[in-house]
Scaffold this motif. Sequence first.
Motif, PDB file in Angstrom:
ATOM      1  N   VAL A   1      51.242  32.282 -15.451  1.00 27.91           N
ATOM      2  CA  VAL A   1      52.650  32.334 -15.866  1.00 27.91           C
ATOM      3  C   VAL A   1      52.875  31.336 -17.002  1.00 27.91           C
ATOM      4  O   VAL A   1      51.988  30.561 -17.354  1.00 27.91           O
ATOM      5  CB  VAL A   1      53.600  32.012 -14.679  1.00 27.91           C
ATOM      6  CG1 VAL A   1      53.467  33.065 -13.594  1.00 27.91           C
ATOM      7  CG2 VAL A   1      53.329  30.636 -14.104  1.00 27.91           C
ATOM      8  N   SER A   2      54.081  31.326 -17.540  1.00 29.13           N
ATOM      9  CA  SER A   2      54.400  30.390 -18.616  1.00 29.13           C
ATOM     10  C   SER A   2      54.694  29.006 -18.043  1.00 29.13           C
ATOM     11  O   SER A   2      55.013  28.868 -16.858  1.00 29.13           O
ATOM     12  CB  SER A   2      55.612  30.881 -19.408  1.00 29.13           C
ATOM     13  OG  SER A   2      56.761  30.842 -18.601  1.00 29.13           O
TER      14      SER A   2
ATOM     15  N   LYS B   1      58.099  28.601 -16.503  1.00 28.48           N
ATOM     16  CA  LYS B   1      58.206  29.240 -15.187  1.00 28.48           C
ATOM     17  C   LYS B   1      57.730  28.292 -14.070  1.00 28.48           C
ATOM     18  O   LYS B   1      58.222  28.337 -12.952  1.00 28.48           O
ATOM     19  CB  LYS B   1      57.364  30.514 -15.185  1.00 28.48           C
ATOM     20  CG  LYS B   1      57.476  31.328 -13.946  1.00 28.48           C
ATOM     21  CD  LYS B   1      58.463  32.428 -14.122  1.00 28.48           C
ATOM     22  CE  LYS B   1      58.359  33.361 -12.932  1.00 28.48           C
ATOM     23  NZ  LYS B   1      59.495  34.211 -12.789  1.00 28.48           N
TER      24      LYS B   1
ATOM     25  N   ASN C   1      60.795  25.952 -13.492  1.00 26.34           N
ATOM     26  CA  ASN C   1      62.023  26.608 -13.017  1.00 26.34           C
ATOM     27  C   ASN C   1      61.834  27.391 -11.723  1.00 26.34           C
ATOM     28  O   ASN C   1      62.795  27.828 -11.136  1.00 26.34           O
ATOM     29  CB  ASN C   1      62.573  27.529 -14.111  1.00 26.34           C
ATOM     30  CG  ASN C   1      62.970  26.747 -15.337  1.00 26.34           C
ATOM     31  OD1 ASN C   1      63.309  25.571 -15.245  1.00 26.34           O
ATOM     32  ND2 ASN C   1      62.923  27.390 -16.492  1.00 26.34           N
TER      33      ASN C   1
END
Length: 169
Positions: A161-162, A165, A168
Amino acid sequence: MNNRVQNSNDVELKDRLVAINRVTKVTKGGRTFSFSAIVVVGDENGVIGWGLGKAGEVTAAIAKGVEAAKKNLIRVPILKGTIPHEQRAKFGGAEVFMKPASHGTGVVAGGAMRAVFDSVGVTDVLAKSKGSSNPHNLVKASIAALSELRDARMVAQNRGVSVSKVFNG
């Protein structure tokens, strides 16, 4: 997760002597002295390794320790001069706990752990050692804890994932 450094020739390493131990062997002809030295090497920018050298002279023991340390280098994530998160590790009777600290705190650690943090390039950290104060086990526990550290980039890469991400949720 593989954080081993492939080629030790790529980095400029500085060595730090953690402890020297004089060993006496008693034989029929008298006493024979030899020395063992535990050495930590690092580039003060996230690369560290440790080694143990044994020889009849102190300088030779230190040199052997440095060569051994160059063979097992690892890369450690450092964020703004501190570690990314709290970490515990245990080796033998020594247990270490390390916690990130704000800028200007300095290295709050004793003896063998201080040498490890200085070599790896951590400038602000809170650390505590519990149990054994044996420098051999403290160095091994400290490096084990540092090798388990992960920063947000590594976590995002492992999860696919980024980086945003990861923070958050």
